[in-house]
Design a protein around this motif. Structure first.
Motif, PDB file in Angstrom:
ATOM      1  N   ASN A 138      39.919  -2.527  85.748  1.00  0.00           N
ATOM      2  CA  ASN A 138      41.220  -2.495  86.535  1.00  0.00           C
ATOM      3  C   ASN A 138      42.262  -3.442  86.243  1.00  0.00           C
ATOM      4  O   ASN A 138      43.037  -3.920  87.352  1.00  0.00           O
ATOM      5  CB  ASN A 138      41.019  -2.301  88.078  1.00  0.00           C
ATOM      6  CG  ASN A 138      41.275  -0.754  88.615  1.00  0.00           C
ATOM      7  OD1 ASN A 138      41.599  -0.205  87.993  1.00  0.00           O
ATOM      8  ND2 ASN A 138      41.049  -0.701  89.872  1.00  0.00           N
ATOM      9  N   HIS A 139      42.416  -3.839  85.182  1.00  0.00           N
ATOM     10  CA  HIS A 139      43.370  -5.123  84.874  1.00  0.00           C
ATOM     11  C   HIS A 139      44.695  -4.241  84.571  1.00  0.00           C
ATOM     12  O   HIS A 139      44.547  -2.994  83.930  1.00  0.00           O
ATOM     13  CB  HIS A 139      43.068  -5.772  83.713  1.00  0.00           C
ATOM     14  CG  HIS A 139      42.043  -6.716  83.534  1.00  0.00           C
ATOM     15  ND1 HIS A 139      41.512  -7.799  82.796  1.00  0.00           N
ATOM     16  CD2 HIS A 139      40.986  -6.695  84.897  1.00  0.00           C
ATOM     17  CE1 HIS A 139      40.614  -8.467  83.496  1.00  0.00           C
ATOM     18  NE2 HIS A 139      40.575  -8.013  84.560  1.00  0.00           N
ATOM     19  N   PRO A 140      45.842  -4.704  84.658  1.00  0.00           N
ATOM     20  CA  PRO A 140      46.915  -3.823  84.522  1.00  0.00           C
ATOM     21  C   PRO A 140      47.406  -3.834  82.933  1.00  0.00           C
ATOM     22  O   PRO A 140      47.910  -2.815  82.423  1.00  0.00           O
ATOM     23  CB  PRO A 140      48.108  -4.500  85.058  1.00  0.00           C
ATOM     24  CG  PRO A 140      47.694  -5.978  85.459  1.00  0.00           C
ATOM     25  CD  PRO A 140      46.170  -5.754  85.460  1.00  0.00           C
ATOM     26  N   MET A 141      47.071  -4.706  82.077  1.00  0.00           N
ATOM     27  CA  MET A 141      46.944  -4.822  80.771  1.00  0.00           C
ATOM     28  C   MET A 141      45.749  -5.137  80.085  1.00  0.00           C
ATOM     29  O   MET A 141      44.958  -6.027  80.724  1.00  0.00           O
ATOM     30  CB  MET A 141      47.932  -5.978  80.305  1.00  0.00           C
ATOM     31  CG  MET A 141      49.526  -5.621  80.695  1.00  0.00           C
ATOM     32  SD  MET A 141      50.640  -6.951  80.260  1.00  0.00           S
ATOM     33  CE  MET A 141      52.009  -6.277  80.169  1.00  0.00           C
ATOM     34  N   GLY A 142      45.423  -4.553  78.980  1.00  0.00           N
ATOM     35  CA  GLY A 142      44.314  -4.928  78.171  1.00  0.00           C
ATOM     36  C   GLY A 142      44.439  -6.380  77.393  1.00  0.00           C
ATOM     37  O   GLY A 142      45.523  -6.737  77.477  1.00  0.00           O
ATOM     38  N   PRO A 143      43.597  -6.766  76.910  1.00  0.00           N
ATOM     39  CA  PRO A 143      43.409  -8.159  76.286  1.00  0.00           C
ATOM     40  C   PRO A 143      44.564  -8.266  75.258  1.00  0.00           C
ATOM     41  O   PRO A 143      45.269  -9.171  75.053  1.00  0.00           O
ATOM     42  CB  PRO A 143      42.210  -8.664  75.873  1.00  0.00           C
ATOM     43  CG  PRO A 143      41.458  -7.459  76.052  1.00  0.00           C
ATOM     44  CD  PRO A 143      42.056  -6.481  76.894  1.00  0.00           C
ATOM     45  N   LEU A 186      41.307 -17.423  81.407  1.00  0.00           N
ATOM     46  CA  LEU A 186      41.981 -16.462  80.753  1.00  0.00           C
ATOM     47  C   LEU A 186      41.750 -16.570  79.257  1.00  0.00           C
ATOM     48  O   LEU A 186      41.253 -15.717  78.377  1.00  0.00           O
ATOM     49  CB  LEU A 186      43.588 -16.151  81.054  1.00  0.00           C
ATOM     50  CG  LEU A 186      44.177 -15.371  80.079  1.00  0.00           C
ATOM     51  CD1 LEU A 186      43.695 -13.965  80.316  1.00  0.00           C
ATOM     52  CD2 LEU A 186      45.608 -15.468  80.528  1.00  0.00           C
ATOM     53  N   MET A 187      41.637 -17.645  78.973  1.00  0.00           N
ATOM     54  CA  MET A 187      41.886 -18.294  77.369  1.00  0.00           C
ATOM     55  C   MET A 187      40.405 -17.634  76.668  1.00  0.00           C
ATOM     56  O   MET A 187      40.303 -16.961  75.517  1.00  0.00           O
ATOM     57  CB  MET A 187      42.038 -19.602  76.996  1.00  0.00           C
ATOM     58  CG  MET A 187      43.540 -19.850  77.199  1.00  0.00           C
ATOM     59  SD  MET A 187      44.576 -18.725  76.587  1.00  0.00           S
ATOM     60  CE  MET A 187      45.942 -18.514  77.769  1.00  0.00           C
ATOM     61  N   PRO A 188      39.162 -18.020  77.403  1.00  0.00           N
ATOM     62  CA  PRO A 188      37.825 -17.652  76.611  1.00  0.00           C
ATOM     63  C   PRO A 188      37.623 -16.022  76.779  1.00  0.00           C
ATOM     64  O   PRO A 188      37.238 -15.414  75.844  1.00  0.00           O
ATOM     65  CB  PRO A 188      36.865 -18.383  77.516  1.00  0.00           C
ATOM     66  CG  PRO A 188      37.744 -19.343  78.066  1.00  0.00           C
ATOM     67  CD  PRO A 188      39.317 -19.147  78.435  1.00  0.00           C
ATOM     68  N   PHE A 189      38.484 -15.345  77.837  1.00  0.00           N
ATOM     69  CA  PHE A 189      38.473 -14.094  77.830  1.00  0.00           C
ATOM     70  C   PHE A 189      39.155 -13.268  76.791  1.00  0.00           C
ATOM     71  O   PHE A 189      38.632 -12.586  76.205  1.00  0.00           O
ATOM     72  CB  PHE A 189      39.033 -13.497  79.204  1.00  0.00           C
ATOM     73  CG  PHE A 189      39.345 -12.065  79.411  1.00  0.00           C
ATOM     74  CD1 PHE A 189      38.412 -11.064  79.390  1.00  0.00           C
ATOM     75  CD2 PHE A 189      40.568 -11.744  79.527  1.00  0.00           C
ATOM     76  CE1 PHE A 189      38.573  -9.828  79.571  1.00  0.00           C
ATOM     77  CE2 PHE A 189      40.967 -10.287  79.408  1.00  0.00           C
ATOM     78  CZ  PHE A 189      39.982  -9.407  79.732  1.00  0.00           C
ATOM     79  N   LEU A 190      40.572 -13.754  76.345  1.00  0.00           N
ATOM     80  CA  LEU A 190      41.289 -13.577  75.190  1.00  0.00           C
ATOM     81  C   LEU A 190      40.539 -13.650  74.042  1.00  0.00           C
ATOM     82  O   LEU A 190      40.578 -12.871  72.972  1.00  0.00           O
ATOM     83  CB  LEU A 190      42.738 -13.844  75.447  1.00  0.00           C
ATOM     84  CG  LEU A 190      43.426 -13.541  76.602  1.00  0.00           C
ATOM     85  CD1 LEU A 190      44.909 -14.407  76.586  1.00  0.00           C
ATOM     86  CD2 LEU A 190      43.775 -12.013  76.783  1.00  0.00           C
ATOM     87  N   ILE A 213      39.479  -1.477  72.969  1.00  0.00           N
ATOM     88  CA  ILE A 213      39.196  -2.675  73.881  1.00  0.00           C
ATOM     89  C   ILE A 213      39.934  -2.492  75.162  1.00  0.00           C
ATOM     90  O   ILE A 213      39.781  -2.976  76.008  1.00  0.00           O
ATOM     91  CB  ILE A 213      39.285  -3.831  72.897  1.00  0.00           C
ATOM     92  CG1 ILE A 213      37.862  -3.843  71.986  1.00  0.00           C
ATOM     93  CG2 ILE A 213      39.107  -5.334  73.997  1.00  0.00           C
ATOM     94  CD1 ILE A 213      38.029  -5.117  70.891  1.00  0.00           C
ATOM     95  N   ASP A 214      41.585  -2.453  74.946  1.00  0.00           N
ATOM     96  CA  ASP A 214      42.548  -2.459  75.796  1.00  0.00           C
ATOM     97  C   ASP A 214      42.241  -1.541  76.859  1.00  0.00           C
ATOM     98  O   ASP A 214      42.250  -1.572  78.166  1.00  0.00           O
ATOM     99  CB  ASP A 214      43.649  -2.148  75.213  1.00  0.00           C
ATOM    100  CG  ASP A 214      44.597  -3.627  74.811  1.00  0.00           C
ATOM    101  OD1 ASP A 214      43.817  -4.675  75.101  1.00  0.00           O
ATOM    102  OD2 ASP A 214      45.530  -3.552  74.418  1.00  0.00           O
ATOM    103  N   THR A 215      41.759  -0.202  76.438  1.00  0.00           N
ATOM    104  CA  THR A 215      41.441   0.799  77.261  1.00  0.00           C
ATOM    105  C   THR A 215      40.220   0.358  78.144  1.00  0.00           C
ATOM    106  O   THR A 215      40.091   0.599  79.542  1.00  0.00           O
ATOM    107  CB  THR A 215      41.150   2.227  76.779  1.00  0.00           C
ATOM    108  OG1 THR A 215      42.321   2.409  75.938  1.00  0.00           O
ATOM    109  CG2 THR A 215      40.860   3.368  77.488  1.00  0.00           C
TER     110      THR A 215
END
Ligand code: CAA
Length: 289
Positions: free
Chosen positions: A229-234, A199-203, A220-222
């Protein structure tokens, strides 16, 4: 063979913040007696109030009755007094501040209070389980039990095997995880375990993309929500977790691995220095009322 965890009936959760109270709720909903402790009565009581509000939401949705809510709450006992309330507990889960020294001080203390049979676990999101276990007399009964925010909703528990964690302890906890209605996974100790390692490198990459002007926060979130298909964007997720927490974990990964790919983005540092920590301060990548 799966070890049986049915002897675990009384659980102590230390730290009544967002994670600790969420973990206490998970246990109480599954029928366990829970001691919820913090450094002041006020903080411990606040933890129980937070649980009560969370349960109100699911009463409104018709998922549980008012009576069931009260039953769940009656199993949660807020306290500051571990000496008297934890001496017959079967399991302790620590969810205090992410500081190794504070955690070691706590484990030294509770190791003397809880009975020999009891298992000790830390909900740390990345710190060394082996180092915490080393200050106790029972490193074979010590492991990481990493829940995800919000604990009552998220299905995963990462169980982390420290250097001396026994297979029996792990098997008991795997059984317990299932009794909680969760899906457990096991990792051997390594910085960030599984989820935060990825997760950390992704965020962090999302912050670099924003810093470089590739697209806006919203775009980017959209893109991530609809494209992956993530429930929340970064950025939504960062505000939800807290930017200070993310920087802390990102720095830990960077220091432990010593590789440039884990270097925290300067934008993240700047925002933390500016006090824009996300939902909890009313502003992060987004503004909140
Ligand atoms: N107790 C029990 N159930 C609850 C609850 C509570 N306190 N609060 C909500 N729920 C239930 C709701 O009843 C609802 O159930 P249904 O779908 O069956 O109706 C479900 O949980 C979702 O709740 P909401 O409808 O209120 O909220 P939502 O649909 O907007 O989802 C969310 C909110 C679950 C947070 C979702 O946006 C999500 O999954 N986000 C990503 C969260 C995430 O990635 N967390 C991990 C963070 S990383 C981490 O924690 C590790 C670390 O170390 C940093």
């Amino acid at each position: 063979m799966t070890a049986d965890s049915s002897w675990i009936k009384k659980v102590v959760v230390v730290g009544a913040g967002q994670m600790g109270s969420g973990i206490a709720q998970v246990f109480a909903q599954a029928g366990y007696e829970v001691i919820l402790s913090d450094i002041t009565e006020e903080l411990a009581n606040k933890g129980k109030e937070r649980i009560s509000k969370g349960l109100d939401r699911i009463v409104k949705k018709g998922k549980i009755t008012e009576e069931q809510k009260n039953e769940i709450l009656s199993r949660i006992h807020p306290t500051v007094d571990l000496e008297n309330n934890a001496k017959d507990a079967d399991l302790l889960i620590e969810a205090i501040i992410e500081k190794m020294e504070a955690k070691k001080d706590l484990f030294k203390k509770v190791d003397k209070i809880l009975p020999e049979r009891a298992i000790l676990a830390s909900n740390t999101s990345s710190l060394s389980i082996t180092e915490m276990a080393s200050v106790t007399s029972r490193p074979e009964k010590f492991l990481g039990a990493h829940f995800f925010n919000p604990p009552p909703v998220m299905k995963l528990i990462e169980f982390i095997k420290g250097y001396q964690t026994s297979q029996e302890t792990l098997d008991i906890m795997l059984d317990l995880g299932k009794r909680l209605g969760k899906t457990p996974v096991v990792a051997v100790e390594a910085p960030g375990f599984i989820v935060n390692r990825l997760l950390m490198p992704f965020l962090n990459e999302a912050y670099f993309a924003l810093q470089e002007g590739i697209a806006s926060v919203e775009e980017i979130d959209t893109a991530v929500k609809l494209g992956l298909n993530h429930p929340m964007g970064p950025f939504e997720l960062s505000d939800f977790i807290g930017l200070d927490t993310i920087l802390y974990i990102a720095e830990y990964l960077f220091n432990e691995f010593g590789e440039d790919k884990y270097r925290p983005c300067p934008l993240l540092r700047k925002m933390v220095r500016a006090g824009k920590l996300g939902r909890k301060t009313g502003e992060g990548f987004y503004k909140y009322n």
